[in-house]
Design a protein around this motif. Structure first.
Motif, PDB file in Angstrom:
ATOM      1  N   ALA A  76       0.857  -1.119   0.168  1.00  0.00           N
ATOM      2  CA  ALA A  76       0.113   0.021   0.045  1.00  0.00           C
ATOM      3  C   ALA A  76       0.978   1.364  -0.015  1.00  0.00           C
ATOM      4  N   LEU A  77       1.873   1.047   0.759  1.00  0.00           N
ATOM      5  CA  LEU A  77       2.881   2.455   0.750  1.00  0.00           C
ATOM      6  C   LEU A  77       3.557   2.630  -0.417  1.00  0.00           C
ATOM      7  N   ALA A  78       3.884   1.580  -0.949  1.00  0.00           N
ATOM      8  CA  ALA A  78       4.746   1.629  -2.464  1.00  0.00           C
ATOM      9  C   ALA A  78       3.711   2.083  -3.459  1.00  0.00           C
ATOM     10  N   LEU A  79       2.555   1.753  -3.449  1.00  0.00           N
ATOM     11  CA  LEU A  79       1.771   2.529  -4.440  1.00  0.00           C
ATOM     12  C   LEU A  79       1.376   3.826  -4.127  1.00  0.00           C
ATOM     13  N   ALA A  80       1.094   4.111  -2.809  1.00  0.00           N
ATOM     14  CA  ALA A  80       0.692   5.428  -2.534  1.00  0.00           C
ATOM     15  C   ALA A  80       1.915   6.339  -2.570  1.00  0.00           C
ATOM     16  N   LEU A  81       3.315   6.095  -2.724  1.00  0.00           N
ATOM     17  CA  LEU A  81       4.152   6.809  -2.876  1.00  0.00           C
ATOM     18  C   LEU A  81       4.566   7.118  -4.301  1.00  0.00           C
ATOM     19  N   ARG A  82       4.047   6.418  -5.305  1.00  0.00           N
ATOM     20  CA  ARG A  82       4.414   6.294  -6.696  1.00  0.00           C
ATOM     21  C   ARG A  82       3.359   6.606  -7.497  1.00  0.00           C
ATOM     22  N   VAL A  83       2.018   6.181  -7.291  1.00  0.00           N
ATOM     23  CA  VAL A  83       0.952   6.164  -8.361  1.00  0.00           C
ATOM     24  C   VAL A  83       0.308   7.713  -8.535  1.00  0.00           C
ATOM     25  N   PRO A  84       0.049   8.684  -7.415  1.00  0.00           N
ATOM     26  CA  PRO A  84      -0.441   9.640  -7.411  1.00  0.00           C
ATOM     27  C   PRO A  84       0.543  10.738  -8.341  1.00  0.00           C
ATOM     28  N   LEU A  97       8.979  -6.171  -5.371  1.00  0.00           N
ATOM     29  CA  LEU A  97       8.672  -6.223  -3.775  1.00  0.00           C
ATOM     30  C   LEU A  97       8.037  -7.465  -3.370  1.00  0.00           C
ATOM     31  N   VAL A  98       6.744  -7.854  -4.269  1.00  0.00           N
ATOM     32  CA  VAL A  98       5.876  -9.052  -3.877  1.00  0.00           C
ATOM     33  C   VAL A  98       6.871 -10.221  -4.109  1.00  0.00           C
ATOM     34  N   ALA A  99       7.618 -10.390  -5.159  1.00  0.00           N
ATOM     35  CA  ALA A  99       8.512 -11.534  -5.263  1.00  0.00           C
ATOM     36  C   ALA A  99       9.385 -11.595  -4.089  1.00  0.00           C
ATOM     37  N   ALA A 115      10.657  -6.021   2.091  1.00  0.00           N
ATOM     38  CA  ALA A 115       9.547  -5.320   1.177  1.00  0.00           C
ATOM     39  C   ALA A 115       9.145  -3.893   1.832  1.00  0.00           C
ATOM     40  N   LEU A 116       9.483  -3.581   3.066  1.00  0.00           N
ATOM     41  CA  LEU A 116       9.455  -2.155   3.431  1.00  0.00           C
ATOM     42  C   LEU A 116      10.617  -1.180   2.951  1.00  0.00           C
ATOM     43  N   THR A 117      11.918  -1.905   2.639  1.00  0.00           N
ATOM     44  CA  THR A 117      12.975  -1.139   2.122  1.00  0.00           C
ATOM     45  C   THR A 117      12.541  -0.965   0.568  1.00  0.00           C
ATOM     46  N   LEU A 118      12.068  -1.773  -0.076  1.00  0.00           N
ATOM     47  CA  LEU A 118      11.667  -1.510  -1.498  1.00  0.00           C
ATOM     48  C   LEU A 118      10.517  -0.693  -1.802  1.00  0.00           C
ATOM     49  N   ALA A 119       9.607  -0.516  -0.640  1.00  0.00           N
ATOM     50  CA  ALA A 119       8.422   0.262  -0.719  1.00  0.00           C
ATOM     51  C   ALA A 119       8.859   1.814  -0.511  1.00  0.00           C
ATOM     52  N   LEU A 120       9.733   1.880   0.639  1.00  0.00           N
ATOM     53  CA  LEU A 120      10.053   3.288   1.331  1.00  0.00           C
ATOM     54  C   LEU A 120      11.369   3.840   1.055  1.00  0.00           C
ATOM     55  N   HIS A 121      12.398   3.288   0.451  1.00  0.00           N
ATOM     56  CA  HIS A 121      13.641   3.813   0.345  1.00  0.00           C
ATOM     57  C   HIS A 121      13.588   5.049  -0.728  1.00  0.00           C
ATOM     58  N   SER A 128      14.523   4.220  -4.162  1.00  0.00           N
ATOM     59  CA  SER A 128      13.374   3.486  -4.645  1.00  0.00           C
ATOM     60  C   SER A 128      12.409   4.104  -5.387  1.00  0.00           C
ATOM     61  N   VAL A 129      11.925   5.066  -4.527  1.00  0.00           N
ATOM     62  CA  VAL A 129      10.691   5.937  -4.776  1.00  0.00           C
ATOM     63  C   VAL A 129      10.995   7.011  -5.860  1.00  0.00           C
ATOM     64  N   VAL A 130      12.022   7.554  -5.788  1.00  0.00           N
ATOM     65  CA  VAL A 130      12.380   8.573  -6.974  1.00  0.00           C
ATOM     66  C   VAL A 130      12.571   7.802  -8.227  1.00  0.00           C
ATOM     67  N   TRP A 131      13.574   6.843  -8.281  1.00  0.00           N
ATOM     68  CA  TRP A 131      13.749   6.110  -9.789  1.00  0.00           C
ATOM     69  C   TRP A 131      12.540   5.347 -10.072  1.00  0.00           C
ATOM     70  N   SER A 132      11.463   5.056  -9.603  1.00  0.00           N
ATOM     71  CA  SER A 132      10.307   4.601 -10.127  1.00  0.00           C
ATOM     72  C   SER A 132       9.174   5.548 -10.715  1.00  0.00           C
ATOM     73  N   ARG A 133       9.766   6.611 -10.449  1.00  0.00           N
ATOM     74  CA  ARG A 133       8.838   7.837 -10.947  1.00  0.00           C
ATOM     75  C   ARG A 133       9.504   8.496 -12.016  1.00  0.00           C
ATOM     76  N   THR A 134      10.407   7.889 -12.863  1.00  0.00           N
ATOM     77  CA  THR A 134      10.940   8.525 -13.961  1.00  0.00           C
ATOM     78  C   THR A 134      11.489   7.518 -14.868  1.00  0.00           C
ATOM     79  N   VAL A 135      11.433   7.881 -16.075  1.00  0.00           N
ATOM     80  CA  VAL A 135      11.970   6.850 -17.119  1.00  0.00           C
ATOM     81  C   VAL A 135      13.149   7.060 -17.749  1.00  0.00           C
TER      82      VAL A 135
END
Length: 195
Positions: free
Chosen positions: A61-69, A140-142, A160-166, A169-176
């Protein structure tokens, strides 16, 4: 009668075992409470699963909340984001596509994934970045599942929490700009798969 005889010490050995099993399961005696369910009713299966995997669900839930909006809001000022999205657009349109000459050593796998996202969601920065979000969440799930398979539930939750919150991880999953989020997901899940 068999259970009563077993309690009095009479009857066969089998009768005593049966009576003991019935008591351990909460079956009680042959009296007025016989056949009633025990007061400790088991939790529904989905609730038990949610309690067992609460940390993973929170991380998801945190991973999606930090990335999708606002995923498609401001384009990154780096030219690389424009390069990857443009190459993916050419692939999506069925035109020949190639990276700039100084980047020809890089395979087009990332661009092909973005082109597939264009086909599913339409051409946008949000669709392109969704590739990284989906890849990171899948990693994260795997990683969580693989660590649980190794009988390491605390480590699984920590991963799981490290992948979600670091922040990285957050910054580089919001840019291609670069597929670092995909690399991170593979770098964590890959070794766990070999253990």
């Amino acid at each position: 009668a068999t259970a009563s005889a077993a309690r009095r010490g009479g009857g066969s050995g089998t009768a005593r075992v049966v009576a003991r099993r019935r008591r351990s399961r909460g079956g009680g005696s042959d009296g007025p409470c016989a056949g009633r369910p025990s007061s400790a009713t088991p939790l529904p299966r989905m609730l038990r699963l949610a309690r067992t995997h609460a940390v993973a669900l929170a991380a998801l839930a945190l991973a999606l909340a930090l990335r999708v909006p606002w995923l498609g809001s401001t384009p990154n000022p780096s030219g690389d984001e424009g390069n990857w999205t443009w190459v993916a657009w050419d692939l999506h349109q069925g035109r020949p596509a190639a990276l700039p000459p100084d980047a020809r050593f890089v395979p087009l796998t990332f661009a092909r994934l973005i082109a597939a996202a264009y086909g599913l969601f339409g051409a946008s920065f949000a669709a392109a970045r969704a590739v990284l979000v989906v890849g990171l969440v899948a990693g994260l799930v795997a990683s969580y599942a693989l660590a649980r398979r190794l009988d390491a539930p605390r480590a699984a939750g920590a991963v799981a929490l490290t992948l979600a919150l670091h922040p990285w991880s957050v910054v580089w999953s919001r840019t291609v700009t670069v597929p670092y989020a995909l690399s991170l997901a593979l770098a964590v899940a890959g070794p766990l798969a070999w253990l």
